[in-house]
Scaffold this active site. Structure first.
Site, short mmCIF file in Angstrom:
data_model
loop_
_atom_site.label_atom_id
_atom_site.label_comp_id
_atom_site.label_asym_id
_atom_site.label_seq_id
_atom_site.Cartn_x
_atom_site.Cartn_y
_atom_site.Cartn_z
N SER A 269 0.87 -1.19 0.00
CA SER A 269 0.00 0.00 0.00
C SER A 269 0.90 1.23 0.00
O SER A 269 2.10 1.14 0.31
CB SER A 269 -0.89 0.01 1.25
OG SER A 269 -0.09 0.20 2.40
N ASP B 66 -0.66 -1.57 -4.20
CA ASP B 66 -2.06 -1.83 -3.83
C ASP B 66 -2.81 -0.50 -3.73
O ASP B 66 -2.35 0.41 -3.05
CB ASP B 66 -2.04 -2.55 -2.46
CG ASP B 66 -3.38 -3.12 -2.07
OD1 ASP B 66 -4.20 -3.39 -2.97
OD2 ASP B 66 -3.61 -3.31 -0.86
N HIS B 67 -3.93 -0.41 -4.41
CA HIS B 67 -4.74 0.83 -4.39
C HIS B 67 -3.92 2.09 -4.68
O HIS B 67 -3.95 3.06 -3.92
CB HIS B 67 -5.47 0.99 -3.05
CG HIS B 67 -6.53 -0.04 -2.85
ND1 HIS B 67 -7.74 0.00 -3.51
CD2 HIS B 67 -6.54 -1.17 -2.11
CE1 HIS B 67 -8.45 -1.05 -3.17
NE2 HIS B 67 -7.74 -1.78 -2.34
N ASP C 69 -6.04 2.57 -8.74
CA ASP C 69 -7.42 2.57 -8.23
C ASP C 69 -8.08 3.91 -8.58
O ASP C 69 -7.94 4.89 -7.86
CB ASP C 69 -7.40 2.35 -6.71
CG ASP C 69 -8.80 2.37 -6.11
OD1 ASP C 69 -9.77 2.63 -6.85
OD2 ASP C 69 -8.92 2.12 -4.89
N GLU D 133 -9.79 -0.79 -10.95
CA GLU D 133 -10.92 -1.04 -10.05
C GLU D 133 -12.18 -0.30 -10.48
O GLU D 133 -12.14 0.85 -10.90
CB GLU D 133 -10.57 -0.64 -8.61
CG GLU D 133 -11.74 -0.83 -7.65
CD GLU D 133 -11.36 -0.67 -6.17
OE1 GLU D 133 -10.25 -1.05 -5.80
OE2 GLU D 133 -12.21 -0.17 -5.42
N HIS E 295 -10.78 -8.17 -3.27
CA HIS E 295 -10.11 -7.48 -2.15
C HIS E 295 -10.80 -7.87 -0.85
O HIS E 295 -11.86 -8.49 -0.85
CB HIS E 295 -10.19 -5.96 -2.36
CG HIS E 295 -9.22 -5.45 -3.36
ND1 HIS E 295 -8.15 -4.66 -3.03
CD2 HIS E 295 -9.15 -5.63 -4.70
CE1 HIS E 295 -7.46 -4.37 -4.12
NE2 HIS E 295 -8.04 -4.95 -5.15
N GLY E 296 -10.20 -7.47 0.27
CA GLY E 296 -10.85 -7.72 1.57
C GLY E 296 -10.95 -9.19 1.90
O GLY E 296 -11.96 -9.65 2.44
N GLY E 297 -9.89 -9.96 1.60
CA GLY E 297 -9.93 -11.41 1.80
C GLY E 297 -10.05 -11.85 3.25
O GLY E 297 -10.46 -12.99 3.53
P1 13P Z 1 -8.03 -7.26 4.15
O1 13P Z 1 -7.17 -6.35 4.98
O2 13P Z 1 -9.46 -7.17 4.53
O3 13P Z 1 -7.51 -8.65 4.14
O4 13P Z 1 -7.96 -6.70 2.65
C1 13P Z 1 -6.75 -6.68 1.97
C2 13P Z 1 -6.88 -5.99 0.66
O5 13P Z 1 -7.89 -6.05 0.00
C3 13P Z 1 -5.72 -5.27 0.14
O6 13P Z 1 -6.05 -4.49 -0.95
#
Ligand code: 13P
Length: 287
Positions: free
Chosen positions: A49, A84-85, A105, A135, A207-209
């Site tokens: 990030s 990332d993003h 992003d 995205e 995302h958001g795994g």
């Molecule tokens: P989490 O922090 O919810 O695992 O998401 C990670 C993510 O999507 C990074 O872009």
């Protein structure tokens, strides 16, 4: 082996599995993720990030660290270093610094501006052999200062962005960065199926795994998700293991205060988390 994420994701899409993106924060994180990928014989994407990039002393430092580790640790599985993003400005910075992959992003712009800027990033990244993620629709919650409302992606907009030639596309389908709230409604598989239908085989990114139930992860993979991002789960595992070490007073025994000992349980906890995810995503022995 430092590579773009294109080939590993094309193979994942064809093979019906997903490659994990694990975000890195420091040397311990990076080393243990690389070693686990090698142990699992799995391709891996190291997510960075903008905040973590700043923390680790900038993108050049990260490229140097990752390249050095790949050589010294004898890492032969495919590894991508991926922003990332990324904002428009930082996407250009990592292209200059030698990352092998970049996410621009542009989801907070209107679709026309997202298209224009994504096009420019694709052209600049291609010139360096890098892969590009874009995205559409935002990811809910907050990650390192990137805040999203979590609206669903519009499949028509996904098609417009996919047709630009991106290598992977993140589409908001109810996923959230960080922990999921009690009243979370789950992933919207109707939106995911529609996005997959119109995007012509482009590998999709979830995302958001962290905290998504295993069955939902498997269903998402069956509907075209080929890259899954995990960050918070490694942070929680690391923090819990280091907390336990200190609460047991181990830092006060002998040379237990040595940072290499103090951080070792956290590092081991990340290894276990990453291994579990690689098994769940199906990327083990796919290097
Ligand atoms: P989490 O922090 O919810 O695992 O998401 C990670 C993510 O999507 C990074 O872009």
């Amino acid at each position: 082996m430092l590579v773009s994420a294109k080939e590993m994701l094309t193979k994942a899409k064809e093979g019906g599995y997903a490659v994990g993106q694990f975000n890195i924060n420091n040397l311990e994180w990076t080393k243990t993720i690389l070693l686990t990928a090698q142990e699992c014989n799995s391709p891996v994407i190291l997510g960075v990030s903008e905040g973590a990039g700043k923390y680790m002393c900038g993108y050049n430092t990260i490229v140097g660290m990752v390249k050095g580790m790949i050589e010294t640790l004898g890492i032969t599985v495919p590894v991508a270093i991926h922003l990332d993003h990324g904002s428009y400005e930082h996407a250009h910075k990592v292209i200059e610094a030698g990352f092998s992959s970049v996410m621009f992003d542009g989801s907070h712009y209107g679709i026309e501006e997202n298209i224009e800027k994504t096009k420019e990033i694709i052209a600049a990244a291609r010139a360096k052999g890098m892969s590009v993620e874009a995205e559409v629709g935002s990811i809910g919650g907050e990650e390192d200062g990137v805040v999203g409302a979590g609206e669903f992606a519009d499949p028509d907009e996904c098609k417009l962005i996919a047709d630009l030639g991106v290598d992977m596309l993140a589409a908001g389908i109810g996923n959230i960065h960080g922990k999921y709230p009690e009243n979370w409604k789950g992933l919207n598989f109707d939106v995911l199926a529609k996005v997959q239908e119109v995007t012509n085989g482009v590998p999709l990114v979830l995302h958001g795994g962290t905290g998504i139930p295993d069955e939902m992860i498997k269903k998402a993979i069956s509907l075209g998700v080929s890259k899954i991002n995990v960050n918070t789960e490694c942070q929680l595992a690391f923090a819990a293991a280091v907390r336990k070490y200190i609460e047991e007073g181990k830092d006060l025994q002998g040379k237990g205060f040595d940072p290499r000992k103090l951080l070792a349980p956290g590092t081991e906890a990340i290894r276990e988390t990453v291994k579990e995810k690689m098994e769940l995503f199906g990327s083990v022995n796919k290097a």
